[in-house]
Enzyme design. Structure first.
Site, short mmCIF file in Angstrom:
data_model
loop_
_atom_site.label_atom_id
_atom_site.label_comp_id
_atom_site.label_asym_id
_atom_site.label_seq_id
_atom_site.Cartn_x
_atom_site.Cartn_y
_atom_site.Cartn_z
N GLY A 164 13.30 55.60 -10.96
CA GLY A 164 14.60 56.15 -10.59
C GLY A 164 15.09 55.59 -9.25
CB CYS A 216 2.00 57.59 -11.14
SG CYS A 216 2.77 56.24 -10.21
CG ASP A 261 7.69 52.82 -14.69
OD1 ASP A 261 6.70 53.56 -14.63
OD2 ASP A 261 8.29 52.39 -13.70
C1 RUB Z 1 5.81 54.47 -10.71
C2 RUB Z 1 5.62 55.17 -12.02
C3 RUB Z 1 6.40 56.43 -12.26
C4 RUB Z 1 7.71 56.09 -12.96
C5 RUB Z 1 8.66 57.27 -13.01
O1 RUB Z 1 5.24 53.17 -10.69
O2 RUB Z 1 4.93 54.71 -12.90
O3 RUB Z 1 5.68 57.31 -13.06
O4 RUB Z 1 8.36 55.01 -12.29
O5 RUB Z 1 9.07 57.65 -11.72
P1 RUB Z 1 5.36 52.27 -9.36
P2 RUB Z 1 10.45 58.39 -11.45
O6 RUB Z 1 4.80 53.06 -8.24
O7 RUB Z 1 4.55 51.05 -9.68
O8 RUB Z 1 6.83 51.94 -9.17
O9 RUB Z 1 10.44 59.65 -12.25
O10 RUB Z 1 10.45 58.66 -9.97
O11 RUB Z 1 11.55 57.47 -11.86
#
Ligand code: RUB
Length: 303
Positions: A22, A124, A193
């Protein structure tokens, strides 16, 4: 020069100073807006070409999170309209605001799946998953959260600290301890992602192992994903590239280990059959509903 605005954001996304799908999408939209505001005295054609080049550079920063190309394409659609510069600025703001609003709605919908007394596992660092957890807590539910470290970059520490500072009961575990603790977990909530046309989830490496463990133990596994995490090109059969990062993120070997190979994929694919629901800003959908979302929201992109 003006392009530095774009290059700076490109670098920050590439080196993960800006990370999480995001945030990456919003950063790209913001950079395009600032760039459009900066470049002047150009013919309309020159302006369009410069904006497209900027978009291509941003998209090349990281390959897996589809929020990045989706944000760029959403903003640059303004190039096909009258007053392209104004449109770009308007659409960038629109993307950023709707992204933030989506996280809020996902929080509300997802929190309905969290019961008083639940222990939630997350992996994560996902704004969308954190929104679900914080909303459940705000509603007064007595919850506990287990966070995995998320090797090699340890994004789980960010999640653990964020939730701990919010007042939530947090436990940090190593990634390989998920099966050991699954008996204590009531529900798994992770981010995304990308979501494919056939309902698979692409998310941080290790997500699919967690889904498999949850499935074995009949623990519901949910992913929180804004509609712009759905991957338009998967509807025409394209595969999503899994980013493989620098081996030095995993380890810099002592001399005696030198020569041993290292692999460092940043994401993996969780099959649709292990996913109970996808929490989007328009509601919970089964993974089988992914095709419909892509067709409805991104049909214009591929046709
Ligand atoms: C981050 C990751 C997150 C998603 C969703 O990977 O895998 O679970 O991007 O995040 P990295 P959000 O740290 O390699 O970017 O809900 O904040 O979009």
């Amino acid at each position: 020069s003006e392009i530095d605005i774009i290059k700076e954001t490109y670098e920050k996304i590439k080196n993960m100073e800006i990370r999480g799908a995001g945030r990456i999408g919003r950063a790209a939209a913001k950079a395009l807006k600032e760039y459009a505001l900066k470049i002047s005295n150009l013919s309309e054609e020159e302006f369009k070409n410069k904006m497209k080049e900027a978009g291509d550079l941003l998209i090349s920063a990281r390959p897996t999170a589809v929020s990045l190309p989706n944000a760029v394409k959403y903003v640059l659609k303004g190039l096909n309209e009258e007053n392209p510069k104004e449109k770009i600025i308007e659409r960038a703001d629109e993307f950023i605001n709707s992204s933030l609003k989506a996280i809020e709605n996902i929080g509300k919908f997802g929190a309905n799946r969290i019961k008083d007394g639940d222990t939630i596992l997350t992996h994560c660092n996902s704004e969308a998953a954190i929104s679900v957890i914080k909303t459940a807590y705000d509603e007064g539910k007595d919850i506990k959260v287990f966070c995995t470290e998320t090797r090699p970059r340890n994004q789980g520490y960010i999640t653990a600290k964020t939730l701990y500072d919010y007042g939530i009961d947090v436990t940090l575990i190593v990634d390989s301890a998920v099966r050991y603790f699954i008996k204590d977990i009531d529900i798994v909530v992770v981010g995304a992602d990308a979501i494919t046309a056939n309902g698979c989830l692409v998310n941080k490496i290790g997500t699919s192992q967690i889904a498999l463990i949850a499935n074995e133990s009949r623990v519901p596994f949910l992913t929180a994903a804004e509609t712009y995490k759905f991957h338009p090109k998967t509807i025409v059969g394209e595969l999503i590239e899994i980013e493989e990062r620098d081996p030095e993120e995993v380890t810099t070997f002592e001399e005696k280990y030198k020569g041993i190979k290292i692999r460092n994929p940043a994401f993996d694919v969780t099959p649709a059959k292990y996913i109970d629901a996808i929490i989007t800003e328009i509601g919970l959908i089964p993974p089988q509903g992914a095709w419909y979302i892509i067709e409805k929201y991104f049909g214009w992109l591929e046709k």
